[in-house]
Design an enzyme around this catalytic site. Structure first.
Site, PDB file in Angstrom:
ATOM      1  N   ASP A  90      41.031  85.951  32.785  1.00 55.98           N
ATOM      2  CA  ASP A  90      41.409  85.195  31.311  1.00 55.98           C
ATOM      3  C   ASP A  90      41.240  83.567  32.026  1.00 55.98           C
ATOM      4  OD1 ASP A  90      43.628  83.913  29.749  1.00 55.98           O
ATOM      5  OD2 ASP A  90      45.075  84.806  30.368  1.00 55.98           O
ATOM      6  N   HIS A 112      42.431  87.744  28.814  1.00 57.79           N
ATOM      7  CA  HIS A 112      44.038  86.560  27.880  1.00 57.79           C
ATOM      8  C   HIS A 112      44.581  87.659  27.009  1.00 57.79           C
ATOM      9  CE1 HIS A 112      46.467  83.262  27.038  1.00 57.79           C
ATOM     10  NE2 HIS A 112      46.291  83.483  25.670  1.00 57.79           N
ATOM     11  N   SER A 134      52.180  84.554  26.909  1.00 52.92           N
ATOM     12  CA  SER A 134      51.330  83.278  26.822  1.00 52.92           C
ATOM     13  C   SER A 134      52.100  82.301  26.311  1.00 52.92           C
ATOM     14  CB  SER A 134      50.205  83.331  25.666  1.00 52.92           C
ATOM     15  OG  SER A 134      49.806  83.045  25.744  1.00 52.92           O
TER      16      SER A 134
HETATM   17  C1  MLT Z   1      50.730  77.591  26.098  1.00 53.67           C
HETATM   18  O1  MLT Z   1      50.059  76.744  24.603  1.00 53.67           O
HETATM   19  O2  MLT Z   1      51.343  77.418  26.169  1.00 53.67           O
HETATM   20  C2  MLT Z   1      49.380  78.222  26.321  1.00 53.67           C
HETATM   21  O3  MLT Z   1      48.620  77.650  25.975  1.00 53.67           O
HETATM   22  C3  MLT Z   1      48.961  79.066  25.978  1.00 53.67           C
HETATM   23  C4  MLT Z   1      49.065  79.783  24.281  1.00 53.67           C
HETATM   24  O4  MLT Z   1      49.712  80.215  23.861  1.00 53.67           O
HETATM   25  O5  MLT Z   1      47.418  79.624  24.123  1.00 53.67           O
END
Ligand code: MLT
Length: 210
Positions: free
Chosen positions: A154, A185, A104
């Site tokens: 996701d 996710h 992520s």
């Molecule tokens: C991010 O901010 O890198 C993406 O939105 C993934 C997350 O951290 O939720």
């Protein structure tokens, strides 16, 4: 341990095996990906920093303005800062260039490092990643192996966004495998199996003189 500019953990593994750099998701820390990393690469050295940006107290690797909307100046600055940490950690611990394993937000900062300081990494496993920069400067990633795993359901990072990252990295010469697993996710067993297969099948998991 807080040295080299980042709170981090380092676990020494077999010197002939490619090390892994672990990059957690929003709200995580340096401990989060250790169990996953050990499932993928049981005997590799592991370097795991904690993101320094706090969003409502939750560690991240760069600032965002909203979900999926990034502060790109901060992305570039933090990608360089993380790359410097990797350079210094390699000297301190005697490590070859690592393969990044990011989830992520951690996958997104790993993608940013690939786009601004690609020589720091020997490859990357990007779990739930999207393009971190809208207009990166062209860069040479010739042959760099990258696995991208998207969750089919996701809602935060859609597989279409990961596909854009995959084609961007491919355009710059990376050897990208983009797979979509039956998950959201969150990570699933399918991600573990996929990453294990990629790691095991990858000659570059072994260190060849660097
Ligand atoms: C991010 O901010 O890198 C993406 O939105 C993934 C997350 O951290 O939720």
């Amino acid at each position: 341990m807080e040295t080299l500019g980042f709170i981090h953990r380092f676990e020494k593994g077999q010197p002939e095996e490619r090390p892994l750099l672990l990059l957690h998701g929003t709200g995580g820390d340096e401990n989060d990906l250790m169990p996953l990393a050990r499932m993928i690469a049981p005997t590799a050295s592991l370097l795991s920093p904690r993101g320094k940006v706090l969003e409502n107290g939750m560690p991240r690797f760069f600032r965002r303005l909203a979900e999926g909307v990034f502060d790109e100046d901060d992305v570039r600055r933090r990608a360089n800062e993380l790359a410097d940490f990797v350079t210094n950690a390699r000297a301190r611990y005697g490590m070859a260039p690592p393969i990044a394993l990011g989830y992520s937000n951690g996958a997104n900062i790993a993608a940013a490092v690939l786009l601004v300081r690609p020589s720091e990494f020997a490859g990357a496993i990007l779990l739930r990643a999207m393009p971190p920069l809208a207009h990166p400067e062209p860069i040479k990633l010739v042959g760099l192996p990258v696995l991208i795993a998207s969750g089919a359901r996701d809602p935060i990072i859609r597989p279409e966004a990961a596909a854009k990252l995959a084609s961007l990295l491919e355009r710059y010469g990376a050897a990208v495998e983009h797979r979509i697993v039956p998950a959201g996710h969150e990570l699933s067993q399918a991600d573990v199996t996929l990453a294990q297969g990629w790691w095991n099948g990858h000659a570059l998991a072994r260190v060849n003189g660097q």
